[in-house]
Structures are given as structure tokens and as C-alpha cells.
Write a protein that holds these residues in place. Structure first.
Motif, PDB file in Angstrom:
ATOM      1  N   ALA A  19       0.769  -1.287  -0.206  1.00  0.00           N
ATOM      2  CA  ALA A  19       0.028   0.124  -0.032  1.00  0.00           C
ATOM      3  C   ALA A  19       0.891   1.159  -0.043  1.00  0.00           C
ATOM      4  O   ALA A  19       2.270   1.158   0.444  1.00  0.00           O
ATOM      5  N   PHE A  20       0.343   2.084  -0.660  1.00  0.00           N
ATOM      6  CA  PHE A  20       0.955   3.786  -0.340  1.00  0.00           C
ATOM      7  C   PHE A  20      -0.018   4.724  -0.220  1.00  0.00           C
ATOM      8  O   PHE A  20      -1.172   4.566  -0.694  1.00  0.00           O
ATOM      9  N   LEU A  21       0.231   5.552   0.177  1.00  0.00           N
ATOM     10  CA  LEU A  21      -0.671   7.114   0.233  1.00  0.00           C
ATOM     11  C   LEU A  21      -0.403   7.917  -0.915  1.00  0.00           C
ATOM     12  O   LEU A  21       0.752   8.469  -1.062  1.00  0.00           O
ATOM     13  N   GLN A  22      -1.322   8.241  -1.711  1.00  0.00           N
ATOM     14  CA  GLN A  22      -1.156   9.320  -2.628  1.00  0.00           C
ATOM     15  C   GLN A  22      -1.993  10.377  -2.613  1.00  0.00           C
ATOM     16  O   GLN A  22      -3.168  10.161  -2.994  1.00  0.00           O
ATOM     17  N   ASP A  23      -1.677  11.617  -2.201  1.00  0.00           N
ATOM     18  CA  ASP A  23      -2.572  12.973  -2.146  1.00  0.00           C
ATOM     19  C   ASP A  23      -3.525  12.517  -0.952  1.00  0.00           C
ATOM     20  O   ASP A  23      -4.490  12.873  -1.296  1.00  0.00           O
ATOM     21  N   ASN A  72      -3.033  -3.298  -2.548  1.00  0.00           N
ATOM     22  CA  ASN A  72      -3.368  -4.595  -3.059  1.00  0.00           C
ATOM     23  C   ASN A  72      -2.733  -5.653  -1.963  1.00  0.00           C
ATOM     24  O   ASN A  72      -1.851  -5.646  -1.368  1.00  0.00           O
ATOM     25  N   ASP A  73      -3.915  -6.510  -1.747  1.00  0.00           N
ATOM     26  CA  ASP A  73      -3.810  -7.487  -0.784  1.00  0.00           C
ATOM     27  C   ASP A  73      -3.115  -8.737  -0.986  1.00  0.00           C
ATOM     28  O   ASP A  73      -2.372  -9.490  -0.485  1.00  0.00           O
ATOM     29  N   ASP A  74      -2.898  -8.843  -2.523  1.00  0.00           N
ATOM     30  CA  ASP A  74      -2.292 -10.065  -3.366  1.00  0.00           C
ATOM     31  C   ASP A  74      -2.403 -11.472  -2.401  1.00  0.00           C
ATOM     32  O   ASP A  74      -1.895 -12.283  -2.060  1.00  0.00           O
ATOM     33  N   GLY A  75      -4.124 -11.533  -2.375  1.00  0.00           N
ATOM     34  CA  GLY A  75      -4.698 -12.950  -1.775  1.00  0.00           C
ATOM     35  C   GLY A  75      -4.336 -12.815  -0.192  1.00  0.00           C
ATOM     36  O   GLY A  75      -5.183 -13.828   0.361  1.00  0.00           O
ATOM     37  N   GLU A  76      -3.824 -11.906   0.504  1.00  0.00           N
ATOM     38  CA  GLU A  76      -3.841 -11.747   1.913  1.00  0.00           C
ATOM     39  C   GLU A  76      -4.923 -10.893   2.384  1.00  0.00           C
ATOM     40  O   GLU A  76      -4.818  -9.844   2.873  1.00  0.00           O
ATOM     41  N   ALA A  77      -6.219 -11.606   2.427  1.00  0.00           N
ATOM     42  CA  ALA A  77      -7.233 -10.499   2.559  1.00  0.00           C
ATOM     43  C   ALA A  77      -7.075  -9.545   3.852  1.00  0.00           C
ATOM     44  O   ALA A  77      -6.980 -10.044   5.070  1.00  0.00           O
ATOM     45  N   VAL A 125       4.995   0.633   0.853  1.00  0.00           N
ATOM     46  CA  VAL A 125       5.366  -0.536   1.844  1.00  0.00           C
ATOM     47  C   VAL A 125       4.658  -1.823   1.396  1.00  0.00           C
ATOM     48  O   VAL A 125       3.639  -1.937   1.197  1.00  0.00           O
ATOM     49  N   VAL A 126       5.605  -2.852   1.490  1.00  0.00           N
ATOM     50  CA  VAL A 126       5.399  -4.305   0.750  1.00  0.00           C
ATOM     51  C   VAL A 126       5.615  -5.213   2.035  1.00  0.00           C
ATOM     52  O   VAL A 126       6.565  -5.276   2.514  1.00  0.00           O
ATOM     53  N   GLY A 143      -3.621  -5.363   2.973  1.00  0.00           N
ATOM     54  CA  GLY A 143      -3.523  -3.825   2.447  1.00  0.00           C
ATOM     55  C   GLY A 143      -4.024  -2.616   3.270  1.00  0.00           C
ATOM     56  O   GLY A 143      -3.456  -1.650   3.624  1.00  0.00           O
ATOM     57  N   LEU A 144      -5.244  -3.040   3.979  1.00  0.00           N
ATOM     58  CA  LEU A 144      -5.882  -1.955   4.683  1.00  0.00           C
ATOM     59  C   LEU A 144      -5.013  -1.885   6.104  1.00  0.00           C
ATOM     60  O   LEU A 144      -4.908  -0.708   6.536  1.00  0.00           O
TER      61      LEU A 144
END
Length: 118
Positions: free
Chosen positions: A50-54, A60-65, A85-86, A68-69
């Protein structure tokens, strides 16, 4: 790109965290592509990011529900924008239940505490 490998291990699952500057979804895709040039990360079960833009979350959870949140909330609290951050997980064969969210949170915290962020 900063990578912190092997920071968490639980019931066979292993975690790493990485990150770097990112200002668009296209840059996020390029970051993940670069990360996955390392075969170890390409073979990971999940590369949640995830990242913050403005002030807006891109994730993107990439299957790990839900992962990302969790990353988004940590970035919001840290007021860190334009920096991806990944959290990478290699599944160890046993379900972690709710502990996986704690591990994602701990990985992001580790990154925020140890990375050089400009």
C-alpha cells in the motif's frame, strides 16, 4: 529499495518488509516487479502492499485479505505519503488466523522504525 528480510517467523510462515518512494499505481507495479526479480520474493505466497497518494490509499492484498488495509492504516498514522510499503509472506503450512494481521502490523512498524525515509 529497502528490504528487511526474516523479521518475523511464526508456525513456519516467514515475513519480510520492504519499501521505497512511490507516487503512482504505475510506480507501485514497477516496484513490485523489481522486488520480484529476486526469485525469493517472486516465490512468496503474498506480496501485500500500500501507499498513500495525495491522502488517497492505493493498496493490493495479493491474496492476503485485509493486509493492504492494515498497511494503509499504519501509513496514515505515520503520515507517510508517496512511499510504498510491501509486506511479504511465505506461507509455512499452518493457518495463523488473526495473528497474520498482527504480523503485518509488526512488519510495517519494523519498516517505519528502521527504514531511511526521505
Amino acid at each position: 529499495m529497502q528490504i528487511f528480510n526474516g523479521i518475523i517467523s511464526d508456525r513456519g510462515s516467514k515475513y519480510a518488509v520492504s519499501g521505497g518512494p512511490c507516487t503512482s499505481p504505475e510506480e507501485a507495479k514497477a516496484f513490485i516487479k523489481e522486488l520480484c526479480r529476486n526469485k525469493k520474493f517472486a516465490k512468496a505466497t503474498h506480496n501485500s502492499w500500500a501507499f498513500l497518494q495525495d491522502g488517497q490509499a492505493v493498496k493490493n492484498d495479493d491474496g492476503e485479505a485485509g493486509a493492504g488495509l492494515v498497511i494503509v492504516r499504519m501509513l496514515e498514522r505515520a503520515k507517510l505519503e508517496n512511499h510504498i510499503v510491501v509486506v511479504t509472506r511465505w506461507y509455512g503450512g499452518k493457518h495463523l488466523g488473526g495473528d497474520r494481521f498482527r504480523h503485518v502490523q509488526d512488519a510495517v512498524r519494523y519498516y517505519l522504525d528502521h527504514a531511511v525515509v526521505k
